[in-house]
Motif scaffolding. Sequence first.
Motif, PDB file in Angstrom:
ATOM      1  N   PRO A   9     -32.857  40.399  82.282  1.00  0.00           N
ATOM      2  CA  PRO A   9     -34.150  39.938  82.796  1.00  0.00           C
ATOM      3  C   PRO A   9     -35.298  40.598  82.052  1.00  0.00           C
ATOM      4  CG  PRO A   9     -33.178  41.525  84.303  1.00  0.00           C
ATOM      5  CD  PRO A   9     -32.141  41.254  83.243  1.00  0.00           C
ATOM      6  N   TRP A  10     -36.441  39.926  82.054  1.00  0.00           N
ATOM      7  CA  TRP A  10     -37.603  40.435  81.322  1.00  0.00           C
ATOM      8  C   TRP A  10     -38.279  41.575  82.072  1.00  0.00           C
ATOM      9  CZ3 TRP A  10     -38.035  39.221  76.513  1.00  0.00           C
ATOM     10  CH2 TRP A  10     -37.601  37.981  76.054  1.00  0.00           C
TER      11      TRP A  10
ATOM     12  N   ALA B  72     -41.015  32.821  77.320  1.00  0.00           N
ATOM     13  CA  ALA B  72     -40.647  31.533  77.911  1.00  0.00           C
ATOM     14  C   ALA B  72     -39.140  31.361  77.977  1.00  0.00           C
ATOM     15  CB  ALA B  72     -41.274  30.393  77.104  1.00  0.00           C
ATOM     16  N   GLN B  73     -38.399  32.164  77.213  1.00  0.00           N
ATOM     17  CA  GLN B  73     -36.942  32.090  77.226  1.00  0.00           C
ATOM     18  C   GLN B  73     -36.386  32.828  78.446  1.00  0.00           C
ATOM     19  OE1 GLN B  73     -35.459  33.595  73.483  1.00  0.00           O
ATOM     20  NE2 GLN B  73     -37.026  32.510  72.282  1.00  0.00           N
ATOM     21  N   GLU B  74     -35.169  32.519  78.798  1.00  0.00           N
ATOM     22  CA  GLU B  74     -34.558  33.153  79.963  1.00  0.00           C
ATOM     23  C   GLU B  74     -34.082  34.572  79.661  1.00  0.00           C
ATOM     24  OE1 GLU B  74     -31.523  30.751  81.617  1.00  0.00           O
ATOM     25  OE2 GLU B  74     -32.869  29.088  82.151  1.00  0.00           O
ATOM     26  N   THR B  75     -33.628  34.798  78.433  1.00  0.00           N
ATOM     27  CA  THR B  75     -33.152  36.126  78.061  1.00  0.00           C
ATOM     28  C   THR B  75     -33.822  36.569  76.775  1.00  0.00           C
ATOM     29  OG1 THR B  75     -31.286  35.165  76.858  1.00  0.00           O
ATOM     30  CG2 THR B  75     -30.904  35.802  79.153  1.00  0.00           C
ATOM     31  N   ARG B  76     -33.787  37.860  76.513  1.00  0.00           N
ATOM     32  CA  ARG B  76     -34.425  38.391  75.323  1.00  0.00           C
ATOM     33  C   ARG B  76     -33.426  38.497  74.176  1.00  0.00           C
ATOM     34  NH1 ARG B  76     -32.821  43.359  74.104  1.00  0.00           N
ATOM     35  NH2 ARG B  76     -32.048  44.777  75.713  1.00  0.00           N
TER      36      ARG B  76
ATOM     37  N   ARG C 162     -48.968  34.068  81.852  1.00  0.00           N
ATOM     38  CA  ARG C 162     -47.710  34.817  81.979  1.00  0.00           C
ATOM     39  C   ARG C 162     -47.843  35.967  82.977  1.00  0.00           C
ATOM     40  NH1 ARG C 162     -43.800  31.552  80.302  1.00  0.00           N
ATOM     41  NH2 ARG C 162     -44.365  30.543  78.329  1.00  0.00           N
TER      42      ARG C 162
ATOM     43  N   ASN D 126     -27.275  38.710  79.877  1.00  0.00           N
ATOM     44  CA  ASN D 126     -28.421  37.992  80.435  1.00  0.00           C
ATOM     45  C   ASN D 126     -29.391  39.004  81.020  1.00  0.00           C
ATOM     46  OD1 ASN D 126     -27.371  35.392  79.867  1.00  0.00           O
ATOM     47  ND2 ASN D 126     -25.986  35.596  81.634  1.00  0.00           N
TER      48      ASN D 126
END
Length: 484
Positions: A154-155, A92-96, A185, A152
């Motif tokens: 991406p997933w 759910a977060q923008e970055t890991r 998801r 930043n």
Amino acid sequence: MNRQAPRRLLDLACQSLLRDEASAIAAVEWLPMELFPPLFTAALAGRHNKVLKAMVQAWPFPCLPLGALINHRQPYHDILRAALDGLDALLAQETRPRRWKLQFLNLQKRAHQEFWIVWAGTSADVCSLLEPDAPQPMRKRGIVDSLRSGPNIPWAPVELLVDLCLKRGVLDESLSYIIKKVSERRGLLHLCCKKLKVYAVSKRNINILDMVQLDSVQDLEVNCTWKLSTLRKFAPYLGQMCNLRRFLLSHVFTSFHTTLEQEEQCVSLVTSQFLSLSHLQELYLDDISFIKGHLDQILSCLKTPLETLSITNCMLLESDLRHLSEHQNVSQLKVLSFRRLNLTNISSGPLQFLLERASPTLQDLDLDECGIMDSQFMDLLPALSHCTQLMTLSFCENPISMTVLEHLLRHTIGLSKLNCVLYAAPLESYEERSSTIHLGRLAQVHAMLKHMLQELGRPSMVWFCAYPCPHCGYRTFYNPNPIL
């Protein structure tokens, strides 16, 4: 007086850390990667689900083999829920996170067990033990991997590896939760399944199949009583399983209301899916009504040679066997089973030719309950004698004579790898009036075979007679007395 071995400092450190869950959670981000496995197992044993959730979010290895830690004494659903909730919150977060490397959450119960064994007290290159064994090719990650050093990032999709069994009735709690998370998801959680069993094609099961990365399936069992029209609905999914290695199809029948034209259309659609199965090595067809007269149609769609071919409880035409014996994809067979095929009125020529073609590679041959007569068996003996790799031979419950049994022994005595033969009780072993086995005569037969084996220099070759028990119907083995 026995003294218990002192607990390791590592175990004591894990227990001490887990006494304060808040501190343990805060420390996860800074723990050395070597401490993750022992702390994870300690948290699992103590049911510290909040700590498990935090550790999933900071897992420093490419794969988390969670399924290997599950046993019947532990609350599987609670552990699974903690892991999936941690993963879900992370996605759910923008970055890991900085150290997070998880690509595969493996829920298979027997996968990567050696990883946890290593961390039980021995040292090894743990990363090499966690190379994902997911089917290839998987999703392309090149672009994403090249960006992982940036701030930043991406997933990349996380693969959930699980063995699926789709049947009638309500889904179990754990599978329902997995499906829920994958649905929520989509694009970030990929449902991958190495082993898939399908017992029913319901709307719910179709929806699950739509979520599965079908190119991950390597082992498929479709084992239920289906009409050919039902199999037709499933066929497009079969065609997407391009990495399939093993396929078992069982109990498919043609409805009385199906016209010949409709049957041909269904068979054509189903068999054409085999064109996509370029890695298929093992094919099992059991109690399939449409195979009669269509075996050549199936074989012509196979792109690679088979190692295992099992056609059981089916009706075949002589032309089917002839096409089979001539087909290029059966020249490298290691396992061949024709159990419960009625071959009594079929010429032995096609089967003889098939054995000759597969003789350099054939290791296991099963001809149980085929109704093979003396003359047919005699025709097969020269081909059998050339099967130099043969290890097991079974031809139980065929009406053969003692003479044929003796000839068989002499033709196969030179096969150095043949160590087990399951033979049919010869006709001379039966009571003339009741047609039941006479154990005394059978013991004499076995004693004679054993004596011949010793004379011919192969005393270690094992011959068992198999005969159905008259009371329970289960197969009993005699050597020379009943042993099972």
